[in-house]
Design a protein around this motif. Sequence first.
Motif, PDB file in Angstrom:
ATOM      1  N   ALA A  35       0.841  -1.201   0.000  1.00 38.06           N
ATOM      2  CA  ALA A  35       0.000   0.000   0.000  1.00 38.06           C
ATOM      3  C   ALA A  35       0.876   1.251   0.000  1.00 38.06           C
ATOM      4  CB  ALA A  35      -0.913  -0.005   1.225  1.00 38.06           C
ATOM      5  N   LYS A  36       0.343   2.354  -0.509  1.00 36.70           N
ATOM      6  CA  LYS A  36       1.067   3.619  -0.528  1.00 36.70           C
ATOM      7  C   LYS A  36       1.449   4.027   0.898  1.00 36.70           C
ATOM      8  CE  LYS A  36       1.292   5.852  -4.643  1.00 36.70           C
ATOM      9  NZ  LYS A  36       2.328   6.778  -5.117  1.00 36.70           N
ATOM     10  N   ASP A  37       2.647   4.544   1.017  1.00 38.84           N
ATOM     11  CA  ASP A  37       3.187   4.914   2.311  1.00 38.84           C
ATOM     12  C   ASP A  37       2.733   6.306   2.726  1.00 38.84           C
ATOM     13  OD1 ASP A  37       4.596   4.469   4.578  1.00 38.84           O
ATOM     14  OD2 ASP A  37       6.543   4.235   3.596  1.00 38.84           O
ATOM     15  N   ARG A  38       2.848   6.585   4.029  1.00 41.64           N
ATOM     16  CA  ARG A  38       2.593   7.933   4.533  1.00 41.64           C
ATOM     17  C   ARG A  38       3.758   8.841   4.152  1.00 41.64           C
ATOM     18  NH1 ARG A  38       1.930   4.258   8.381  1.00 41.64           N
ATOM     19  NH2 ARG A  38       3.910   4.756   9.385  1.00 41.64           N
ATOM     20  N   PRO A  39       3.537  10.149   4.092  1.00 47.67           N
ATOM     21  CA  PRO A  39       4.661  11.063   3.831  1.00 47.67           C
ATOM     22  C   PRO A  39       5.736  10.874   4.895  1.00 47.67           C
ATOM     23  CG  PRO A  39       2.573  12.217   3.615  1.00 47.67           C
ATOM     24  CD  PRO A  39       2.244  10.867   4.181  1.00 47.67           C
ATOM     25  N   ASN A  45      14.958   5.685   4.479  1.00 44.97           N
ATOM     26  CA  ASN A  45      14.345   4.552   5.158  1.00 44.97           C
ATOM     27  C   ASN A  45      15.326   3.394   5.204  1.00 44.97           C
ATOM     28  OD1 ASN A  45      11.948   6.002   5.322  1.00 44.97           O
ATOM     29  ND2 ASN A  45      11.108   5.100   3.460  1.00 44.97           N
ATOM     30  N   GLY A  46      15.120   2.491   6.169  1.00 43.63           N
ATOM     31  CA  GLY A  46      15.874   1.254   6.182  1.00 43.63           C
ATOM     32  C   GLY A  46      15.034   0.144   5.593  1.00 43.63           C
ATOM     33  N   SER A  47      15.594  -0.650   4.676  1.00 42.80           N
ATOM     34  CA  SER A  47      14.843  -1.730   4.031  1.00 42.80           C
ATOM     35  C   SER A  47      15.701  -2.984   4.025  1.00 42.80           C
ATOM     36  CB  SER A  47      14.472  -1.354   2.594  1.00 42.80           C
ATOM     37  OG  SER A  47      13.676  -0.194   2.563  1.00 42.80           O
ATOM     38  N   ARG A  48      15.058  -4.121   4.290  1.00 39.03           N
ATOM     39  CA  ARG A  48      15.774  -5.382   4.261  1.00 39.03           C
ATOM     40  C   ARG A  48      14.778  -6.512   4.008  1.00 39.03           C
ATOM     41  NH1 ARG A  48      15.432  -2.498   8.208  1.00 39.03           N
ATOM     42  NH2 ARG A  48      17.595  -1.836   8.248  1.00 39.03           N
ATOM     43  N   VAL A  49      15.293  -7.615   3.478  1.00 44.05           N
ATOM     44  CA  VAL A  49      14.477  -8.799   3.201  1.00 44.05           C
ATOM     45  C   VAL A  49      15.141  -9.980   3.882  1.00 44.05           C
ATOM     46  CG1 VAL A  49      13.730 -10.415   1.420  1.00 44.05           C
ATOM     47  CG2 VAL A  49      13.520  -7.961   1.029  1.00 44.05           C
ATOM     48  N   ASP A  50      14.339 -10.765   4.618  1.00 43.15           N
ATOM     49  CA  ASP A  50      14.859 -11.957   5.284  1.00 43.15           C
ATOM     50  C   ASP A  50      13.763 -13.011   5.278  1.00 43.15           C
ATOM     51  OD1 ASP A  50      15.365 -13.656   7.956  1.00 43.15           O
ATOM     52  OD2 ASP A  50      17.275 -12.850   7.262  1.00 43.15           O
ATOM     53  N   GLY A  51      14.073 -14.169   4.717  1.00 43.61           N
ATOM     54  CA  GLY A  51      13.055 -15.209   4.623  1.00 43.61           C
ATOM     55  C   GLY A  51      11.899 -14.759   3.752  1.00 43.61           C
ATOM     56  N   GLU A  52      10.679 -14.848   4.287  1.00 42.96           N
ATOM     57  CA  GLU A  52       9.484 -14.493   3.526  1.00 42.96           C
ATOM     58  C   GLU A  52       8.917 -13.135   3.939  1.00 42.96           C
ATOM     59  OE1 GLU A  52       8.674 -16.220   1.071  1.00 42.96           O
ATOM     60  OE2 GLU A  52       9.629 -18.156   1.429  1.00 42.96           O
ATOM     61  N   PRO A 410      10.792   1.730  -9.015  1.00 40.47           N
ATOM     62  CA  PRO A 410      10.803   2.971  -8.236  1.00 40.47           C
ATOM     63  C   PRO A 410      12.164   3.406  -7.727  1.00 40.47           C
ATOM     64  CG  PRO A 410       9.878   1.164  -6.942  1.00 40.47           C
ATOM     65  CD  PRO A 410      10.061   0.653  -8.332  1.00 40.47           C
ATOM     66  N   SER A 411      13.162   2.503  -7.692  1.00 39.01           N
ATOM     67  CA  SER A 411      14.498   2.887  -7.220  1.00 39.01           C
ATOM     68  C   SER A 411      15.493   1.831  -7.655  1.00 39.01           C
ATOM     69  CB  SER A 411      14.522   3.035  -5.690  1.00 39.01           C
ATOM     70  OG  SER A 411      14.623   1.771  -5.051  1.00 39.01           O
ATOM     71  N   GLY A 412      16.768   2.096  -7.386  1.00 32.98           N
ATOM     72  CA  GLY A 412      17.807   1.123  -7.690  1.00 32.98           C
ATOM     73  C   GLY A 412      18.175   0.255  -6.504  1.00 32.98           C
ATOM     74  N   SER A 427      10.024   7.385   0.622  1.00 33.00           N
ATOM     75  CA  SER A 427       8.951   7.815   1.515  1.00 33.00           C
ATOM     76  C   SER A 427       7.782   8.364   0.708  1.00 33.00           C
ATOM     77  CB  SER A 427       9.470   8.892   2.463  1.00 33.00           C
ATOM     78  OG  SER A 427      10.455   8.380   3.325  1.00 33.00           O
ATOM     79  N   GLY A 428       6.584   7.988   1.108  1.00 34.65           N
ATOM     80  CA  GLY A 428       5.389   8.439   0.412  1.00 34.65           C
ATOM     81  C   GLY A 428       5.015   7.593  -0.776  1.00 34.65           C
ATOM     82  N   ASP A 429       5.879   6.638  -1.156  1.00 37.38           N
ATOM     83  CA  ASP A 429       5.610   5.745  -2.278  1.00 37.38           C
ATOM     84  C   ASP A 429       5.297   4.362  -1.702  1.00 37.38           C
ATOM     85  OD1 ASP A 429       5.367   4.724  -4.796  1.00 37.38           O
ATOM     86  OD2 ASP A 429       7.381   5.255  -5.460  1.00 37.38           O
ATOM     87  N   HIS A 430       5.210   3.358  -2.557  1.00 40.50           N
ATOM     88  CA  HIS A 430       5.055   1.992  -2.082  1.00 40.50           C
ATOM     89  C   HIS A 430       6.345   1.582  -1.371  1.00 40.50           C
ATOM     90  CE1 HIS A 430       1.443   1.639  -4.565  1.00 40.50           C
ATOM     91  NE2 HIS A 430       2.146   2.128  -5.575  1.00 40.50           N
ATOM     92  N   ALA A 431       6.235   1.011  -0.172  1.00 40.98           N
ATOM     93  CA  ALA A 431       7.431   0.590   0.551  1.00 40.98           C
ATOM     94  C   ALA A 431       8.222  -0.451  -0.251  1.00 40.98           C
ATOM     95  CB  ALA A 431       7.049   0.021   1.928  1.00 40.98           C
TER      96      ALA A 431
END
Length: 438
Positions: A35-39, A45-52, A410-412, A427-431
């Motif tokens: 879902a679209k993020d809040r402003p 932001n910090g982003s990471r993927v682990d498992g599912e 949306p990004s690299g 920020s403000g876009d899809h996480a």
Amino acid sequence: MIGLVLGLIGSITAWFLSFEGYLPGDSVVRTWATAKDRPGDGKANGSRVDGEVAVRSRFDAVTGFGIADGQDGTKLWEFVPPGRAQICGSARRAGEGVLLVAYGTESSATTSPGKGKGCSTVLAFDMKDGRELWSVPRTVSHGRFPGDGFLDAGGGLAMIHDDERTQPSAEQEARTPGGNRSLRALDLRTGKARWTAAVPGTCGAGETFVGKDQVHAVLACGGEGADAPGSDSGGDVEPMAAAFDRGTGALKWNVPIDARRPVSTDSSVFIESADPFVLRVVRSSNGNSGEATGTFVSFDQDGRPRPGIELSGDYGQIDAAEVVGERMYALAWTYHKGRHYRLVAFDLETGAEVWNDELDEPAAGLAVRGDRVTVLCEWSTQASAITELLVYDAGDGEQLDERHFREEAPSGHFFEHDGRIIVAGASGDHAFTAFERW
């Protein structure tokens, strides 16, 4: 003649469909987006993927999204810090499915921050369900939030770098042998104290990274003004590379980053990898042009430096890099009516180039997984839309795949997960937005 014209029209049509991501075998299509993020507050932001699970941390919340088949980015859990507290830091990676974050209330105080002020609480989450595993207080000496690198998770350890105390008696105590107790290790799953690192008394601890056999850190060592690297402590302080025993916290070695030319505290020093231990040392940079001078420095297990790799060379200006084993893969650019990129592989043992490939379009990001290097590229030197995916053999640089996004990424900043490309948003876009090859 008519056949020639029809053939030409067919070729142009096929090229257009491929370029726009509408030709099977040449395309990348969007499968879902959160879902679209809040402003936001304008900070990264910090982003990471682990498992599912994909986790996004920002100033006001930490949120987990399901990325398994059928979950399609559904929000699974969310932690909101209490009251007016904000998320003030997070480990840049999750260790064994555990995420570390810190929160607190910022103030402008440069002395004792007062109760509840500063980045004063560290919290561990189970990434799968957002369950809070444990929390501990963090020692703060002022109300300002720290930069990155004071938390790390790996090898069953949670590493926390506390602020050093500023009272005169405490400073004198810290400079006695074993008196600096600013770097500590806890059990990653339980939060139980494991050890306190034997940081030399004339050093301040900076960024930390847990390796397979050692815990690595950047220290700032010198006179009475020693503090964390990057501070304005004075000319008698020098950033150092250090390793601690992962089981006991005993100091194994502490050596100058550059044996011939001291690295000043005005320089920026980042840990790129722990196995092997690799530092990115930026001695100077131009924020307008993006150009920088400095070196990637790697060390063996005994702290002996190996040949360095310059940030800028015949290959261009290194922008992004990722270390896997004894190889470093980097995106490097030169400027001529826009940035023109190359993908370069280096041998960390010798510092030499292994292979070097020219990219047709500007690169936006790379990721290395197994024996493949994946690069996302922009549409042209004059447009920032990310529309192309390239895959290379990590061993010899052979191009294995080229595809085009039907909808721009949306990004690299991206992750690979079960054949999908998971791209982090601003920020403000899809996480997160997921794409798959078609």
